[in-house]
Design a protein around this motif. Structure first.
Motif, PDB file in Angstrom:
ATOM      1  N   GLU A  17       3.219   3.472  -7.996  1.00 36.98           N
ATOM      2  CA  GLU A  17       4.173   2.758  -6.923  1.00 36.98           C
ATOM      3  C   GLU A  17       3.412   3.546  -6.040  1.00 36.98           C
ATOM      4  N   VAL A  18       2.934   5.041  -6.612  1.00 32.87           N
ATOM      5  CA  VAL A  18       2.794   5.724  -5.087  1.00 32.87           C
ATOM      6  C   VAL A  18       1.153   5.597  -5.001  1.00 32.87           C
ATOM      7  N   ASP A  19       0.557   4.917  -6.499  1.00 30.30           N
ATOM      8  CA  ASP A  19      -1.277   4.762  -6.513  1.00 30.30           C
ATOM      9  C   ASP A  19      -1.525   3.083  -5.213  1.00 30.30           C
ATOM     10  N   GLU A  20      -0.456   2.304  -5.858  1.00 28.63           N
ATOM     11  CA  GLU A  20      -0.455   0.993  -4.698  1.00 28.63           C
ATOM     12  C   GLU A  20      -0.067   1.321  -3.575  1.00 28.63           C
ATOM     13  N   TRP A  21       0.900   2.285  -3.059  1.00 27.54           N
ATOM     14  CA  TRP A  21       1.324   2.138  -1.460  1.00 27.54           C
ATOM     15  C   TRP A  21      -0.104   2.882  -0.960  1.00 27.54           C
ATOM     16  N   VAL A  22      -0.590   3.902  -1.401  1.00 26.49           N
ATOM     17  CA  VAL A  22      -1.488   5.007  -1.126  1.00 26.49           C
ATOM     18  C   VAL A  22      -3.098   3.621  -1.108  1.00 26.49           C
ATOM     19  N   ILE A  23      -3.731   2.659  -1.166  1.00 30.98           N
ATOM     20  CA  ILE A  23      -4.459   2.433  -1.765  1.00 30.98           C
ATOM     21  C   ILE A  23      -3.985   0.649  -0.768  1.00 30.98           C
ATOM     22  N   GLU A  24      -2.934   0.129  -0.616  1.00 34.50           N
ATOM     23  CA  GLU A  24      -2.308  -0.933   0.823  1.00 34.50           C
ATOM     24  C   GLU A  24      -2.147  -0.154   2.130  1.00 34.50           C
ATOM     25  N   GLN A  25      -2.024   0.962   2.576  1.00 32.87           N
ATOM     26  CA  GLN A  25      -1.976   1.952   4.019  1.00 32.87           C
ATOM     27  C   GLN A  25      -3.371   1.608   4.019  1.00 32.87           C
ATOM     28  N   THR A  26      -4.396   2.111   3.091  1.00 32.66           N
ATOM     29  CA  THR A  26      -5.725   2.724   3.980  1.00 32.66           C
ATOM     30  C   THR A  26      -6.893   1.690   3.344  1.00 32.66           C
ATOM     31  N   GLY A  27      -7.655   1.781   4.435  1.00 34.84           N
ATOM     32  CA  GLY A  27      -8.943   1.011   3.676  1.00 34.84           C
ATOM     33  C   GLY A  27      -9.499   0.457   5.108  1.00 34.84           C
ATOM     34  N   THR A  28      -8.698   0.469   6.247  1.00 34.63           N
ATOM     35  CA  THR A  28      -8.961  -0.294   7.367  1.00 34.63           C
ATOM     36  C   THR A  28      -9.941   0.486   8.495  1.00 34.63           C
ATOM     37  N   TRP A  29     -10.499  -0.181   9.280  1.00 36.03           N
ATOM     38  CA  TRP A  29     -10.984   0.704  10.539  1.00 36.03           C
ATOM     39  C   TRP A  29      -9.966   1.104  11.353  1.00 36.03           C
ATOM     40  N   ASP A  30      -9.060   0.743  10.950  1.00 32.04           N
ATOM     41  CA  ASP A  30      -7.580   1.130  11.581  1.00 32.04           C
ATOM     42  C   ASP A  30      -6.846   2.333  10.605  1.00 32.04           C
ATOM     43  N   ASN A  31      -6.425   2.304   9.350  1.00 29.80           N
ATOM     44  CA  ASN A  31      -5.880   3.007   9.320  1.00 29.80           C
ATOM     45  C   ASN A  31      -6.755   3.571   7.909  1.00 29.80           C
ATOM     46  N   PRO A  32      -8.619   4.571   7.483  1.00 34.36           N
ATOM     47  CA  PRO A  32      -8.855   4.214   6.714  1.00 34.36           C
ATOM     48  C   PRO A  32      -8.471   5.384   5.051  1.00 34.36           C
ATOM     49  N   VAL A  33      -7.887   6.374   6.165  1.00 31.32           N
ATOM     50  CA  VAL A  33      -7.060   7.538   5.231  1.00 31.32           C
ATOM     51  C   VAL A  33      -5.518   7.296   5.537  1.00 31.32           C
ATOM     52  N   VAL A  34      -5.004   8.406   4.299  1.00 29.02           N
ATOM     53  CA  VAL A  34      -3.462   8.638   5.149  1.00 29.02           C
ATOM     54  C   VAL A  34      -3.712   9.788   4.147  1.00 29.02           C
ATOM     55  N   GLY A  35      -2.638  10.681   4.904  1.00 27.93           N
ATOM     56  CA  GLY A  35      -3.275  12.193   5.135  1.00 27.93           C
ATOM     57  C   GLY A  35      -1.131  12.524   4.218  1.00 27.93           C
ATOM     58  N   PHE A  36      -1.050  13.870   3.512  1.00 31.12           N
ATOM     59  CA  PHE A  36      -0.688  14.435   2.865  1.00 31.12           C
ATOM     60  C   PHE A  36       1.123  14.026   2.788  1.00 31.12           C
ATOM     61  N   LYS A  37       0.975  14.199   4.006  1.00 32.07           N
ATOM     62  CA  LYS A  37       2.845  14.706   4.595  1.00 32.07           C
ATOM     63  C   LYS A  37       2.939  12.728   5.084  1.00 32.07           C
ATOM     64  N   GLU A  38       2.119  11.798   5.322  1.00 34.27           N
ATOM     65  CA  GLU A  38       2.543  10.743   5.742  1.00 34.27           C
ATOM     66  C   GLU A  38       3.305  10.077   4.334  1.00 34.27           C
ATOM     67  N   ILE A  39       2.769  10.843   2.963  1.00 29.33           N
ATOM     68  CA  ILE A  39       3.253  10.357   1.046  1.00 29.33           C
ATOM     69  C   ILE A  39       4.298  10.989   1.507  1.00 29.33           C
ATOM     70  N   VAL A  40       4.283  11.851   1.481  1.00 26.35           N
ATOM     71  CA  VAL A  40       5.312  12.976   1.406  1.00 26.35           C
ATOM     72  C   VAL A  40       6.841  12.131   2.312  1.00 26.35           C
ATOM     73  N   ASP A  41       6.500  11.716   3.564  1.00 26.72           N
ATOM     74  CA  ASP A  41       7.747  11.264   4.413  1.00 26.72           C
ATOM     75  C   ASP A  41       8.176   9.787   3.881  1.00 26.72           C
ATOM     76  N   GLU A  42       6.995   9.180   2.996  1.00 28.80           N
ATOM     77  CA  GLU A  42       7.387   7.883   2.646  1.00 28.80           C
ATOM     78  C   GLU A  42       7.924   7.990   1.044  1.00 28.80           C
ATOM     79  N   PHE A  43       7.963   8.992  -0.142  1.00 29.36           N
ATOM     80  CA  PHE A  43       8.312   9.387  -0.980  1.00 29.36           C
ATOM     81  C   PHE A  43       9.264  10.517  -1.470  1.00 29.36           C
ATOM     82  N   ASP A  44      10.152  10.586  -0.285  1.00 31.18           N
ATOM     83  CA  ASP A  44      10.515  12.083  -0.015  1.00 31.18           C
ATOM     84  C   ASP A  44      11.138  12.820  -1.557  1.00 31.18           C
ATOM     85  N   GLU A  45      11.579  11.254  -2.230  1.00 29.29           N
ATOM     86  CA  GLU A  45      12.931  11.400  -3.661  1.00 29.29           C
ATOM     87  C   GLU A  45      11.895  11.904  -4.347  1.00 29.29           C
TER      88      GLU A  45
END
Length: 73
Positions: A17-45
Motif C-alpha cells: 500500500e505504501v509503494d502504491e501511495w508513493v507512486i500515485e502521489q509523485t511523478g508530475t510537474w507539481d509533485n515530482p517527489v514526496v518526502g519521508f515526513k509526508e509518508i509518515v503523516d499518511e501512514f502514521d500507524e
C-alpha cells in the motif's frame, strides 16, 4: 506518462500500500517527489523505522538524499 502508469500498476499488483501511495502521489510537474515526513503523516500507524527500511529497500520506489531529507518517487 506510460512508464508512470506501468510503475503504478506494478506497485499496485506486486507492491505494498505504501509503494502504491508513493507512486500515485509523485511523478508530475507539481509533485515530482514526496518526502519521508509526508509518508509518515499518511501512514502514521506504521513504525517509522520499519517504514523507512521498507521505502529504502522497495524495488518499486526510487529515493535520493536532498540535503538532510530523503525523498521518494
Amino acid at each position: 506518462m506510460t512508464g508512470r502508469r506501468f510503475d503504478y500498476q506494478r506497485a499496485k499488483r506486486y507492491g505494498t500500500e505504501v509503494d502504491e501511495w508513493v507512486i500515485e502521489q509523485t511523478g508530475t510537474w507539481d509533485n515530482p517527489v514526496v518526502g519521508f515526513k509526508e509518508i509518515v503523516d499518511e501512514f502514521d500507524e506504521m513504525d517509522q523505522k520499519e517504514l523507512r527500511e521498507h521505502l529504502l529497500t522497495s524495488e518499486h520506489l526510487s529515493n535520493k538524499e536532498v540535503g538532510s531529507e530523503t525523498v521518494f518517487w
